[in-house]
Design a protein around this motif. Structure first.
Motif, PDB file in Angstrom:
ATOM      1  N   ILE A 169      -2.162   2.856  -2.748  1.00 46.08           N
ATOM      2  CA  ILE A 169      -3.371   2.262  -2.470  1.00 46.08           C
ATOM      3  C   ILE A 169      -3.815   1.800  -1.081  1.00 46.08           C
ATOM      4  O   ILE A 169      -2.727   1.517  -0.391  1.00 46.08           O
ATOM      5  N   SER A 170      -4.902   2.113  -0.719  1.00 50.63           N
ATOM      6  CA  SER A 170      -5.272   1.747   0.773  1.00 50.63           C
ATOM      7  C   SER A 170      -5.183   0.087   0.933  1.00 50.63           C
ATOM      8  O   SER A 170      -5.502  -0.559  -0.045  1.00 50.63           O
ATOM      9  N   ALA A 177      -7.160  -1.598   2.826  1.00 54.22           N
ATOM     10  CA  ALA A 177      -8.551  -2.058   2.568  1.00 54.22           C
ATOM     11  C   ALA A 177      -8.814  -2.299   1.153  1.00 54.22           C
ATOM     12  O   ALA A 177      -9.389  -3.475   0.960  1.00 54.22           O
ATOM     13  N   THR A 178      -8.559  -1.535   0.164  1.00 51.67           N
ATOM     14  CA  THR A 178      -8.534  -1.690  -1.245  1.00 51.67           C
ATOM     15  C   THR A 178      -7.825  -3.102  -1.762  1.00 51.67           C
ATOM     16  O   THR A 178      -8.517  -4.007  -2.304  1.00 51.67           O
ATOM     17  N   LEU A 179      -6.720  -3.148  -1.075  1.00 51.68           N
ATOM     18  CA  LEU A 179      -5.889  -4.328  -1.658  1.00 51.68           C
ATOM     19  C   LEU A 179      -6.505  -5.529  -1.011  1.00 51.68           C
ATOM     20  O   LEU A 179      -6.412  -6.467  -1.554  1.00 51.68           O
ATOM     21  N   ALA A 189       0.611  -1.113   0.090  1.00 48.60           N
ATOM     22  CA  ALA A 189       0.075   0.230   0.238  1.00 48.60           C
ATOM     23  C   ALA A 189       1.028   1.390   0.030  1.00 48.60           C
ATOM     24  O   ALA A 189       0.482   2.133  -0.604  1.00 48.60           O
ATOM     25  N   LYS A 203      -9.385  -6.026  -0.261  1.00 42.48           N
ATOM     26  CA  LYS A 203     -10.563  -6.438  -1.235  1.00 42.48           C
ATOM     27  C   LYS A 203     -10.528  -7.009  -2.578  1.00 42.48           C
ATOM     28  O   LYS A 203     -10.970  -8.023  -2.745  1.00 42.48           O
ATOM     29  N   TRP A 204      -9.313  -6.624  -2.843  1.00 41.50           N
ATOM     30  CA  TRP A 204      -9.084  -7.020  -4.465  1.00 41.50           C
ATOM     31  C   TRP A 204      -8.679  -8.524  -4.022  1.00 41.50           C
ATOM     32  O   TRP A 204      -8.884  -9.514  -4.769  1.00 41.50           O
TER      33      TRP A 204
END
Length: 152
Positions: free
Chosen positions: A18-19, A21-23, A13, A25-26
């Protein structure tokens, strides 16, 4: 996030902006599609059961050379895959062994329950007999009790 460059989500991150949380989620979405994405900070011993099963399935049809390449890419050893494969093969046997153990315990429990019920019935019978004897004794004492002023 993919091996051999496994990086912890926090580090990735920071590097990519990139946050976390986004990573995460991916990664969860990729896992849901069946892709092998173990946590970077957890070595092969820390892989989830799903990741290990996915690795076993992916390598099932590989020859020795392909297996070596796969293991280098993923950062694991062929011996670890062999252990995981054996664990997967024994998974169904565990169910059978657990079922037989549970059946044996159930049988033993039933025997113990029957034994306790017999013992309880015996003790209840003895208690009822003792209560009846006490009542009879009181009646006998009441009938044969000497009243004051009576001759012997």
């Amino acid at each position: 996030m993919l091996p051999p460059n496994n990086m912890p989500l926090g580090q990735l991150a920071k590097e990519e902006g990139i946050s976390v949380a986004t990573l995460a989620k991916w990664r969860a979405e990729a896992r849901a599609k069946g892709q092998l994405l173990p946590d970077a900070n957890a070595g092969p011993e820390g892989w989830t059961s799903q990741d290990k099963l996915a690795a076993v399935i992916e390598t099932a049809s590989m020859n020795f050379g392909e297996l070596g390449e796969y293991c280098r890419r993923r950062g694991i050893y062929p011996e670890q895959l062999a252990v995981w494969r054996e664990a997967c093969e024994r998974a169904n046997d565990w169910e059978r062994a657990a079922a037989s153990r549970i059946a044996r315990e159930t049988r033993d429990d039933k025997k113990r329950i029957q034994q306790l019920e017999r013992e309880l019935a015996r003790k209840e019978k003895a208690l009822a007999e003792a209560a009846a004897l006490m009542i009879l004794r009181k009646k006998v004492e009441a009938i044969w009790d000497r009243r004051e002023g009576e001759d012997e």
